[in-house]
Design an enzyme around this catalytic site. Sequence first.
Site, PDB file in Angstrom:
ATOM      1  CG  HIS A  49      17.183  -9.576  11.249  1.00 60.85           C
ATOM      2  ND1 HIS A  49      16.730  -9.117  10.845  1.00 60.85           N
ATOM      3  CD2 HIS A  49      18.375  -9.092  10.380  1.00 60.85           C
ATOM      4  CE1 HIS A  49      15.984  -8.897   9.505  1.00 60.85           C
ATOM      5  NE2 HIS A  49      17.154  -8.054   9.337  1.00 60.85           N
ATOM      6  NE  ARG A  71       7.902 -14.894   3.910  1.00 55.95           N
ATOM      7  CZ  ARG A  71       8.138 -14.489   2.933  1.00 55.95           C
ATOM      8  NH1 ARG A  71       9.397 -14.007   3.082  1.00 55.95           N
ATOM      9  NH2 ARG A  71       7.571 -14.543   1.912  1.00 55.95           N
ATOM     10  CB  SER A 169       1.982  -2.715  -1.875  1.00 56.07           C
ATOM     11  OG  SER A 169       2.989  -1.271  -2.993  1.00 56.07           O
ATOM     12  CD  GLU A 171       2.878  -6.135  -5.151  1.00 55.84           C
ATOM     13  OE1 GLU A 171       2.773  -4.834  -4.087  1.00 55.84           O
ATOM     14  OE2 GLU A 171       3.126  -6.587  -5.437  1.00 55.84           O
ATOM     15  CG  MET A 173       8.086  -0.696   0.521  1.00 62.02           C
ATOM     16  SD  MET A 173       8.113  -1.306   2.294  1.00 62.02           S
ATOM     17  CE  MET A 173       7.515  -2.979   2.313  1.00 62.02           C
ATOM     18  CG  MET A 197      13.289  -5.637  -0.862  1.00 68.19           C
ATOM     19  SD  MET A 197      11.579  -4.214  -1.202  1.00 68.19           S
ATOM     20  CE  MET A 197      10.188  -5.167  -0.397  1.00 68.19           C
ATOM     21  NE  ARG A 198      13.302 -14.931  -3.666  1.00 70.22           N
ATOM     22  CZ  ARG A 198      12.063 -15.819  -3.351  1.00 70.22           C
ATOM     23  NH1 ARG A 198      12.583 -16.769  -5.333  1.00 70.22           N
ATOM     24  NH2 ARG A 198      11.776 -16.949  -2.942  1.00 70.22           N
ATOM     25  CE  LYS A 199       8.982 -16.133  -7.091  1.00 67.09           C
ATOM     26  NZ  LYS A 199       9.064 -17.877  -7.225  1.00 67.09           N
TER      27      LYS A 199
END
Length: 236
Positions: A49, A71, A169, A171, A173, A197-199
Amino acid sequence: MIEQDGDTEKCQRAMIQHRHPLIEWAQPAQPSGVDRANAMPSPRTLRTHLSTALLPPSFWEKRCKFLYVARNAKDCMVSYYHFQRMNKTLPDPGTWEEYFESFVNGKVAWGSWFDHVKGWWNTRDRHQVLFLFYEDIKRDPKQEIRKVMQFMGKSLGEAVLDKIVRETSFEKMKANPMINRSTVSKSIMDQSISTFMRKGTVGDWKNHFTVAQNERFEDIYREKMAGSSIHFCLEL
């Protein structure tokens, strides 16, 4: 998955943090990210990062290839807020209002979003940097995966690319224990507060920013990103 030619079994051989260590990771009693990287055979795929200003000079000198995923700042702020709420190795972010101030002032781990993104954007033509946008990955994952494949010098058939699209995808992961950090101790990541992994959506910032915060952020953004040619998508 591109590196392993779409072989899901090879991709399940170990936790992602062991397969692709975060080079700045340093937790006492565990091998550091650098230790793990040094123990790996070439070619290696590592994660970081770090900003361009903090990256070890050898990465540039050795002409490493970089995949940089950016992002949009608003969704990044929301995601990072919830990540910091559950990550016990980072300071408590406080309230959303307090975190908003921390983020716009760069008082977060790895520093200012604005400086980070501009640094990598300005480097993309001088080094081997493939600059990708998270929003583009959500909009057309196959197209972006094909870009990565070509950048890596690989050639995979359409059926393999389709498989990689399915397996990577959000979902898929989120349900994958090799990726979702479900094996990490609650003392490090308390996922009862917020999942790792939230949304994974574009535009969730609308559920957090007040009208006043959005107007203020737009002013700050214009000031800090003045002169940059980079453009982000804020909703799909």
